[in-house]
Design a protein around this motif. Structure first.
Motif, PDB file in Angstrom:
ATOM      1  N   LEU A  49       0.827  -1.212   0.000  1.00 41.24           N
ATOM      2  CA  LEU A  49       0.000   0.000   0.000  1.00 41.24           C
ATOM      3  C   LEU A  49       0.862   1.263   0.000  1.00 41.24           C
ATOM      4  CD1 LEU A  49      -2.768  -0.995   2.574  1.00 41.24           C
ATOM      5  CD2 LEU A  49      -3.028  -0.753   0.100  1.00 41.24           C
ATOM      6  N   SER A  50       1.907   1.252   0.800  1.00 40.92           N
ATOM      7  CA  SER A  50       2.774   2.417   0.901  1.00 40.92           C
ATOM      8  C   SER A  50       3.494   2.690  -0.414  1.00 40.92           C
ATOM      9  CB  SER A  50       3.792   2.194   2.019  1.00 40.92           C
ATOM     10  OG  SER A  50       4.723   3.229   2.059  1.00 40.92           O
ATOM     11  N   VAL A  51       4.126   1.676  -0.968  1.00 43.21           N
ATOM     12  CA  VAL A  51       4.863   1.854  -2.219  1.00 43.21           C
ATOM     13  C   VAL A  51       3.901   2.226  -3.347  1.00 43.21           C
ATOM     14  CG1 VAL A  51       6.229   0.643  -3.975  1.00 43.21           C
ATOM     15  CG2 VAL A  51       6.819   0.419  -1.567  1.00 43.21           C
ATOM     16  N   GLY A  52       2.760   1.562  -3.404  1.00 45.17           N
ATOM     17  CA  GLY A  52       1.782   1.879  -4.441  1.00 45.17           C
ATOM     18  C   GLY A  52       1.270   3.298  -4.337  1.00 45.17           C
ATOM     19  N   GLY A  53       0.952   3.740  -3.134  1.00 42.85           N
ATOM     20  CA  GLY A  53       0.463   5.099  -2.939  1.00 42.85           C
ATOM     21  C   GLY A  53       1.506   6.155  -3.255  1.00 42.85           C
ATOM     22  N   VAL A  54       2.723   5.931  -2.784  1.00 41.03           N
ATOM     23  CA  VAL A  54       3.788   6.913  -3.040  1.00 41.03           C
ATOM     24  C   VAL A  54       4.134   6.934  -4.526  1.00 41.03           C
ATOM     25  CG1 VAL A  54       6.192   7.497  -2.556  1.00 41.03           C
ATOM     26  CG2 VAL A  54       4.690   6.816  -0.694  1.00 41.03           C
ATOM     27  N   LEU A  55       4.132   5.780  -5.187  1.00 45.50           N
ATOM     28  CA  LEU A  55       4.373   5.755  -6.639  1.00 45.50           C
ATOM     29  C   LEU A  55       3.293   6.521  -7.384  1.00 45.50           C
ATOM     30  CD1 LEU A  55       5.602   2.175  -7.552  1.00 45.50           C
ATOM     31  CD2 LEU A  55       6.751   4.327  -8.006  1.00 45.50           C
ATOM     32  N   LEU A  56       2.063   6.327  -6.975  1.00 41.17           N
ATOM     33  CA  LEU A  56       0.954   7.029  -7.614  1.00 41.17           C
ATOM     34  C   LEU A  56       1.101   8.542  -7.469  1.00 41.17           C
ATOM     35  CD1 LEU A  56      -1.692   6.410  -9.122  1.00 41.17           C
ATOM     36  CD2 LEU A  56      -2.850   6.543  -6.919  1.00 41.17           C
ATOM     37  N   VAL A  57       1.457   8.982  -6.275  1.00 45.71           N
ATOM     38  CA  VAL A  57       1.662  10.416  -6.044  1.00 45.71           C
ATOM     39  C   VAL A  57       2.856  10.917  -6.843  1.00 45.71           C
ATOM     40  CG1 VAL A  57       2.341  12.102  -4.288  1.00 45.71           C
ATOM     41  CG2 VAL A  57       0.533  10.468  -3.801  1.00 45.71           C
ATOM     42  N   ALA A  58       3.944  10.137  -6.879  1.00 43.23           N
ATOM     43  CA  ALA A  58       5.155  10.562  -7.589  1.00 43.23           C
ATOM     44  C   ALA A  58       4.912  10.702  -9.087  1.00 43.23           C
ATOM     45  CB  ALA A  58       6.282   9.573  -7.329  1.00 43.23           C
ATOM     46  N   VAL A  59       4.078   9.834  -9.636  1.00 44.52           N
ATOM     47  CA  VAL A  59       3.846   9.854 -11.079  1.00 44.52           C
ATOM     48  C   VAL A  59       2.771  10.869 -11.463  1.00 44.52           C
ATOM     49  CG1 VAL A  59       2.993   8.453 -13.002  1.00 44.52           C
ATOM     50  CG2 VAL A  59       4.633   7.487 -11.401  1.00 44.52           C
ATOM     51  N   CYS A  60       1.730  10.980 -10.662  1.00 42.87           N
ATOM     52  CA  CYS A  60       0.564  11.781 -11.050  1.00 42.87           C
ATOM     53  C   CYS A  60       0.558  13.216 -10.543  1.00 42.87           C
ATOM     54  CB  CYS A  60      -0.713  11.085 -10.584  1.00 42.87           C
ATOM     55  SG  CYS A  60      -0.977   9.491 -11.379  1.00 42.87           S
ATOM     56  N   ALA A  61       1.203  13.477  -9.422  1.00 39.30           N
ATOM     57  CA  ALA A  61       1.123  14.822  -8.832  1.00 39.30           C
ATOM     58  C   ALA A  61       2.389  15.615  -9.130  1.00 39.30           C
ATOM     59  CB  ALA A  61       0.915  14.714  -7.329  1.00 39.30           C
ATOM     60  N   PRO A  62       2.251  16.903  -9.407  1.00 36.81           N
ATOM     61  CA  PRO A  62       3.445  17.722  -9.640  1.00 36.81           C
ATOM     62  C   PRO A  62       4.209  17.933  -8.324  1.00 36.81           C
ATOM     63  CG  PRO A  62       1.486  19.091  -9.625  1.00 36.81           C
ATOM     64  CD  PRO A  62       1.020  17.669  -9.530  1.00 36.81           C
ATOM     65  N   PRO A  63       5.528  18.051  -8.405  1.00 31.65           N
ATOM     66  CA  PRO A  63       6.305  18.270  -7.179  1.00 31.65           C
ATOM     67  C   PRO A  63       5.912  19.588  -6.504  1.00 31.65           C
ATOM     68  CG  PRO A  63       7.740  17.748  -9.035  1.00 31.65           C
ATOM     69  CD  PRO A  63       6.362  17.931  -9.587  1.00 31.65           C
ATOM     70  N   SER A  64       5.619  19.487  -5.220  1.00 33.24           N
ATOM     71  CA  SER A  64       5.281  20.666  -4.420  1.00 33.24           C
ATOM     72  C   SER A  64       5.450  20.297  -2.950  1.00 33.24           C
ATOM     73  CB  SER A  64       3.837  21.116  -4.698  1.00 33.24           C
ATOM     74  OG  SER A  64       2.924  20.202  -4.162  1.00 33.24           O
ATOM     75  N   PRO A  65       5.413  21.278  -2.062  1.00 33.75           N
ATOM     76  CA  PRO A  65       5.508  20.951  -0.632  1.00 33.75           C
ATOM     77  C   PRO A  65       4.359  20.058  -0.160  1.00 33.75           C
ATOM     78  CG  PRO A  65       5.966  23.271  -0.963  1.00 33.75           C
ATOM     79  CD  PRO A  65       5.508  22.734  -2.275  1.00 33.75           C
ATOM     80  N   ALA A  66       3.167  20.287  -0.689  1.00 37.41           N
ATOM     81  CA  ALA A  66       2.019  19.456  -0.302  1.00 37.41           C
ATOM     82  C   ALA A  66       2.218  18.007  -0.764  1.00 37.41           C
ATOM     83  CB  ALA A  66       0.731  20.024  -0.888  1.00 37.41           C
ATOM     84  N   THR A  67       2.775  17.840  -1.953  1.00 42.03           N
ATOM     85  CA  THR A  67       3.043  16.497  -2.456  1.00 42.03           C
ATOM     86  C   THR A  67       4.090  15.809  -1.593  1.00 42.03           C
ATOM     87  OG1 THR A  67       2.551  17.249  -4.699  1.00 42.03           O
ATOM     88  CG2 THR A  67       3.749  15.192  -4.499  1.00 42.03           C
ATOM     89  N   GLY A  68       5.093  16.560  -1.172  1.00 40.70           N
ATOM     90  CA  GLY A  68       6.120  16.004  -0.287  1.00 40.70           C
ATOM     91  C   GLY A  68       5.539  15.540   1.036  1.00 40.70           C
ATOM     92  N   LEU A  69       4.646  16.338   1.609  1.00 43.08           N
ATOM     93  CA  LEU A  69       3.987  15.927   2.856  1.00 43.08           C
ATOM     94  C   LEU A  69       3.109  14.700   2.649  1.00 43.08           C
ATOM     95  CD1 LEU A  69       2.986  19.356   4.437  1.00 43.08           C
ATOM     96  CD2 LEU A  69       4.672  17.720   5.270  1.00 43.08           C
TER      97      LEU A  69
END
Length: 141
Positions: free
Chosen positions: A70-90
């Motif tokens: 779940l953790s790797v899948g969720g973080v991969l999804l965020v890394a691929v789909c969301a633009p880099p930003s402080p909110a994405t980092g959190l």
């Protein structure tokens, strides 16, 4: 592939990756016969956590594997789909923490049917053979 390696070895997912490697080593020791699945059963009672009825090693292994996926899948999804930003980092830092309660609920569902495979009591000794049959076997040897 580079993104996957970055997620698996990056903070905070590295904690779950390390736990997964330790569990892999434990199961290799079990497969080689150096230890048993019930090694930790005297140390913890999982009934209060809703995972009773299976060896502690099975429950913790399932919990760790599900949390890691779940953790790797969720973080991969965020890394691929969301633009880099402080909110994405959190969000990337919070996903592994949020994966743990979800993994706990899923683990409870997964280990419930396994209870039948791990009886609480050892099987009774074989008293089905008659004394005459045992004597016949003893004399034949």
């Amino acid at each position: 592939m580079r993104t996957l390696l970055s997620v698996v070895t990056g903070p905070p997912t590295i904690l779950l990756t390390t736990a997964l490697v330790v569990l892999l080593c434990f199961w290799l020791l079990v497969a080689a016969g150096f230890t048993s699945v019930g090694t930790f059963d005297a140390d913890a009672n999982l009934r209060a956590w809703g995972m009773g009825g299976v060896p502690v090693a099975v429950a913790v292994s399932t919990l760790t594997a599900v949390a890691w996926i779940l953790s790797v899948g969720g973080v991969l999804l965020v890394a691929v789909c969301a633009p880099p930003s402080p909110a994405t980092g959190l969000l990337r830092m919070g996903l592994p923490v949020a994966a743990l309660p979800v993994a706990w609920r899923l683990t409870r569902l997964f280990v419930r049917p396994l209870h039948r495979l791990f009886p609480d009591e050892p099987a009774p000794p074989d008293h089905g053979r008659s004394a005459r049959a045992r004597d016949h076997v003893d004399h034949a040897v």
